[in-house]
Design an enzyme around this catalytic site. Structure first.
Site, PDB file in Angstrom:
ATOM      1  N   ALA A  66       0.871  -1.167   0.000  1.00 51.13           N
ATOM      2  CA  ALA A  66       0.000   0.000   0.000  1.00 51.13           C
ATOM      3  C   ALA A  66       0.911   1.221   0.000  1.00 51.13           C
ATOM      4  O   ALA A  66       2.053   1.158   0.476  1.00 51.13           O
ATOM      5  CB  ALA A  66      -0.896  -0.017   1.233  1.00 51.13           C
ATOM      6  N   GLY A 111       0.570  -4.856   1.005  1.00 49.77           N
ATOM      7  CA  GLY A 111      -0.581  -4.888   0.107  1.00 49.77           C
ATOM      8  C   GLY A 111      -0.281  -5.558  -1.227  1.00 49.77           C
ATOM      9  O   GLY A 111      -1.182  -6.108  -1.866  1.00 49.77           O
ATOM     10  N   GLU A 114      -0.693  -9.125  -0.572  1.00 45.90           N
ATOM     11  CA  GLU A 114      -2.121  -9.360  -0.348  1.00 45.90           C
ATOM     12  C   GLU A 114      -2.907  -9.331  -1.653  1.00 45.90           C
ATOM     13  O   GLU A 114      -3.815 -10.130  -1.872  1.00 45.90           O
ATOM     14  CB  GLU A 114      -2.653  -8.314   0.645  1.00 45.90           C
ATOM     15  CG  GLU A 114      -2.018  -8.483   2.021  1.00 45.90           C
ATOM     16  CD  GLU A 114      -2.299  -7.314   2.957  1.00 45.90           C
ATOM     17  OE1 GLU A 114      -1.865  -6.183   2.658  1.00 45.90           O
ATOM     18  OE2 GLU A 114      -2.950  -7.536   3.994  1.00 45.90           O
ATOM     19  N   GLU A 134       4.403  -5.056   7.415  1.00 46.78           N
ATOM     20  CA  GLU A 134       3.661  -3.961   8.052  1.00 46.78           C
ATOM     21  C   GLU A 134       4.076  -3.728   9.497  1.00 46.78           C
ATOM     22  O   GLU A 134       4.050  -2.600   9.990  1.00 46.78           O
ATOM     23  CB  GLU A 134       2.150  -4.243   8.001  1.00 46.78           C
ATOM     24  CG  GLU A 134       1.534  -4.123   6.612  1.00 46.78           C
ATOM     25  CD  GLU A 134       1.512  -5.423   5.830  1.00 46.78           C
ATOM     26  OE1 GLU A 134       2.308  -6.345   6.155  1.00 46.78           O
ATOM     27  OE2 GLU A 134       0.697  -5.523   4.901  1.00 46.78           O
TER      28      GLU A 134
HETATM   29  C1  HXC Z   1       5.107   4.312  -1.234  1.00 47.33           C
HETATM   30  C2  HXC Z   1       7.027   3.303  -1.957  1.00 47.33           C
HETATM   31  C3  HXC Z   1       6.636   2.092  -1.345  1.00 47.33           C
HETATM   32  C4  HXC Z   1       5.365   2.042  -0.672  1.00 47.33           C
HETATM   33  C5  HXC Z   1       8.558   1.797  -2.268  1.00 47.33           C
HETATM   34  N1  HXC Z   1       8.226   3.071  -2.503  1.00 47.33           N
HETATM   35  N2  HXC Z   1       7.616   1.182  -1.557  1.00 47.33           N
HETATM   36  N3  HXC Z   1       6.270   4.392  -1.886  1.00 47.33           N
HETATM   37  N4  HXC Z   1       4.659   3.175  -0.645  1.00 47.33           N
HETATM   38  N5  HXC Z   1       4.921   0.937  -0.105  1.00 47.33           N
HETATM   39  C6  HXC Z   1       8.984   4.085  -3.233  1.00 47.33           C
HETATM   40  C7  HXC Z   1      10.163   4.595  -2.427  1.00 47.33           C
HETATM   41  O1  HXC Z   1       9.744   5.581  -1.527  1.00 47.33           O
HETATM   42  C8  HXC Z   1      11.035   5.150  -3.525  1.00 47.33           C
HETATM   43  O2  HXC Z   1      10.525   6.397  -3.964  1.00 47.33           O
HETATM   44  C9  HXC Z   1      10.830   4.176  -4.673  1.00 47.33           C
HETATM   45  O3  HXC Z   1       9.580   3.522  -4.405  1.00 47.33           O
HETATM   46  C10 HXC Z   1      11.909   3.121  -4.752  1.00 47.33           C
HETATM   47  O4  HXC Z   1      12.021   2.468  -3.498  1.00 47.33           O
HETATM   48  P1  HXC Z   1      13.395   2.311  -2.668  1.00 47.33           P
HETATM   49  O5  HXC Z   1      13.056   2.104  -1.273  1.00 47.33           O
HETATM   50  O6  HXC Z   1      14.288   3.446  -2.995  1.00 47.33           O
HETATM   51  O7  HXC Z   1      13.978   0.983  -3.328  1.00 47.33           O
HETATM   52  P2  HXC Z   1      14.940  -0.083  -2.612  1.00 47.33           P
HETATM   53  O8  HXC Z   1      15.975   0.606  -1.796  1.00 47.33           O
HETATM   54  O9  HXC Z   1      15.390  -0.992  -3.711  1.00 47.33           O
HETATM   55  O10 HXC Z   1      14.015  -0.922  -1.625  1.00 47.33           O
HETATM   56  C11 HXC Z   1      12.948  -1.713  -2.093  1.00 47.33           C
HETATM   57  C12 HXC Z   1      12.010  -2.118  -0.928  1.00 47.33           C
HETATM   58  C13 HXC Z   1      11.605  -0.833  -0.163  1.00 47.33           C
HETATM   59  C14 HXC Z   1      12.731  -3.084  -0.008  1.00 47.33           C
HETATM   60  C15 HXC Z   1      10.786  -2.813  -1.538  1.00 47.33           C
HETATM   61  O11 HXC Z   1      11.103   0.120  -1.104  1.00 47.33           O
HETATM   62  C16 HXC Z   1      10.551  -1.048   0.880  1.00 47.33           C
HETATM   63  O12 HXC Z   1      10.813  -1.581   1.938  1.00 47.33           O
HETATM   64  N6  HXC Z   1       9.319  -0.578   0.600  1.00 47.33           N
HETATM   65  C17 HXC Z   1       8.237  -0.605   1.553  1.00 47.33           C
HETATM   66  C18 HXC Z   1       7.723  -2.001   1.717  1.00 47.33           C
HETATM   67  C19 HXC Z   1       6.564  -2.028   2.726  1.00 47.33           C
HETATM   68  O13 HXC Z   1       6.753  -1.708   3.907  1.00 47.33           O
HETATM   69  N7  HXC Z   1       5.391  -2.411   2.275  1.00 47.33           N
HETATM   70  C20 HXC Z   1       4.233  -2.498   3.122  1.00 47.33           C
HETATM   71  C21 HXC Z   1       3.499  -1.222   3.049  1.00 47.33           C
HETATM   72  S1  HXC Z   1       2.153  -1.213   4.208  1.00 47.33           S
HETATM   73  P3  HXC Z   1      11.351   7.772  -3.771  1.00 47.33           P
HETATM   74  O14 HXC Z   1      10.492   8.779  -4.475  1.00 47.33           O
HETATM   75  O15 HXC Z   1      11.424   7.992  -2.301  1.00 47.33           O
HETATM   76  O16 HXC Z   1      12.672   7.516  -4.400  1.00 47.33           O
HETATM   77  C22 HXC Z   1       0.946  -2.117   3.459  1.00 47.33           C
HETATM   78  C23 HXC Z   1      -0.319  -2.397   4.209  1.00 47.33           C
HETATM   79  C24 HXC Z   1      -0.483  -1.359   5.215  1.00 47.33           C
HETATM   80  O17 HXC Z   1       1.036  -2.554   2.399  1.00 47.33           O
HETATM   81  C25 HXC Z   1      -1.601  -1.641   6.148  1.00 47.33           C
HETATM   82  C26 HXC Z   1      -1.529  -0.662   7.252  1.00 47.33           C
HETATM   83  C27 HXC Z   1      -2.716   0.222   7.464  1.00 47.33           C
END
Ligand code: HXC
Length: 260
Positions: A66, A111, A114, A134
């Protein structure tokens, strides 16, 4: 219609939907959800379309979750008031009656994992990584992860994934029953399209009924499920395609499906 966050393409009887925000690793925001609901509604409504494939653009991610940037400043009560994430469980994404496959080409996190699990099955690239991270954000899965992952891989793996937030690679995901097939990344779309075309070539009602039966295995007792299975089987015997399919077998020829 044209979308800004997804690409939709009809290839014969297969609808190919591609999440298309590669700059954000295809993070799922409300605009993506709205467009996916629209695209799946169109897929469901179009009689020429028999199976769909959902994948992510770029080589890095199916969807990295998400959209955290959309949630970071959102007031807490608004999550409750707008029933945040409820759209993902709507009839038009996770309960489409026609079959669809997730082709996971990289990160499927939060997400993203999911969403992939909403598909009827997952075909993964050998580079795919699955996770429910998460907990590291102070939250928990909100789009079905705690339920669908547990049903897919069992309590031990699901607890491990949710509590540590670690990623599972494609090999572990296949071994654990999360994905049905793993193929090299450069062969992923060919494999997914081949599977989708095989399904698209099946009698349409039988495809929908097979999907419904398997889905119900998770929502009924064994006795109710077996009854439902028999009744749905019996209903299929009333279709033209049942008559044609069995006749064609006996006459040693290809069946000519009517889709009804
Ligand atoms: C918004 C995201 C994102 C996300 C990545 N990006 N994941 N933006 N939401 N979930 C964006 C980053 O901010 C970045 O943009 C660009 O994508 C590239 O990501 P990097 O982090 O620079 O890449 P990398 O270093 O290769 O790492 C990859 C990764 C990491 C390991 C996948 O991006 C990561 O950990 N992402 C988050 C994963 C996560 O936590 N997902 C769960 C979300 S919560 P910019 O513009 O900054 O360069 C969910 C449910 C939530 O899904 C329910 C709760 C209510």
């Amino acid at each position: 219609s044209t979308y800004e966050n997804i690409l939709v393409e009809q290839r014969g009887a297969v609808t190919l939907v591609t999440l298309n925000r590669p700059q954000a690793l295809n993070a799922l925001n409300s605009a993506v959800l709205g467009e996916l609901i629209d695209a799946f509604a169109a897929f469901q409504a179009d009689d020429s379309q028999r199976c769909a494939v959902l994948t992510g653009s770029g080589e890095k991610a199916f969807a990295a979750g998400a959209d955290i940037k959309e949630m970071v400043d959102k007031p807490s009560v608004d999550f409750f008031l707008d029933d945040h994430f409820s759209g993902w469980q709507s009839d038009l994404v996770s309960r489409t009656r026609k079959p669809w496959i997730a082709a996971v080409n990289g990160f499927a996190l939060g997400g993203g994992c999911e969403l992939a699990m909403m598909a009827d099955f997952i075909i993964a690239a050998d580079t795919a990584k699955f996770g429910q991270p998460e907990i590291k954000l102070g939250v928990a899965p909100g789009m079905g992860g705690s339920q669908r992952l547990t049903r897919a891989v069992g309590k031990a793996k699901a607890m491990d994934m949710c509590l540590t937030g670690r990623m599972m690679d494609a090999e572990e995901a296949e071994r654990s029953g999360l994905v049905s097939r793993v193929v090299p990344l450069d062969g992923l779309m060919e494999e997914a399209m081949k599977a989708a075309e095989a399904i698209a070539g099946m009698p349409a009602m039988a495809a929908m009924v097979n999907k419904e039966m398997v889905d119900k295995a998770f929502e009924t007792t064994l006795e109710q499920g077996l009854l439902l299975e028999r009744r749905l089987f019996q209903i299929l015997t009333a279709t033209e395609d049942k008559v044609e399919g069995m006749k064609a077998f006996v006459e040693k020829r290809e069946a000519n499906w009517k889709g009804r």
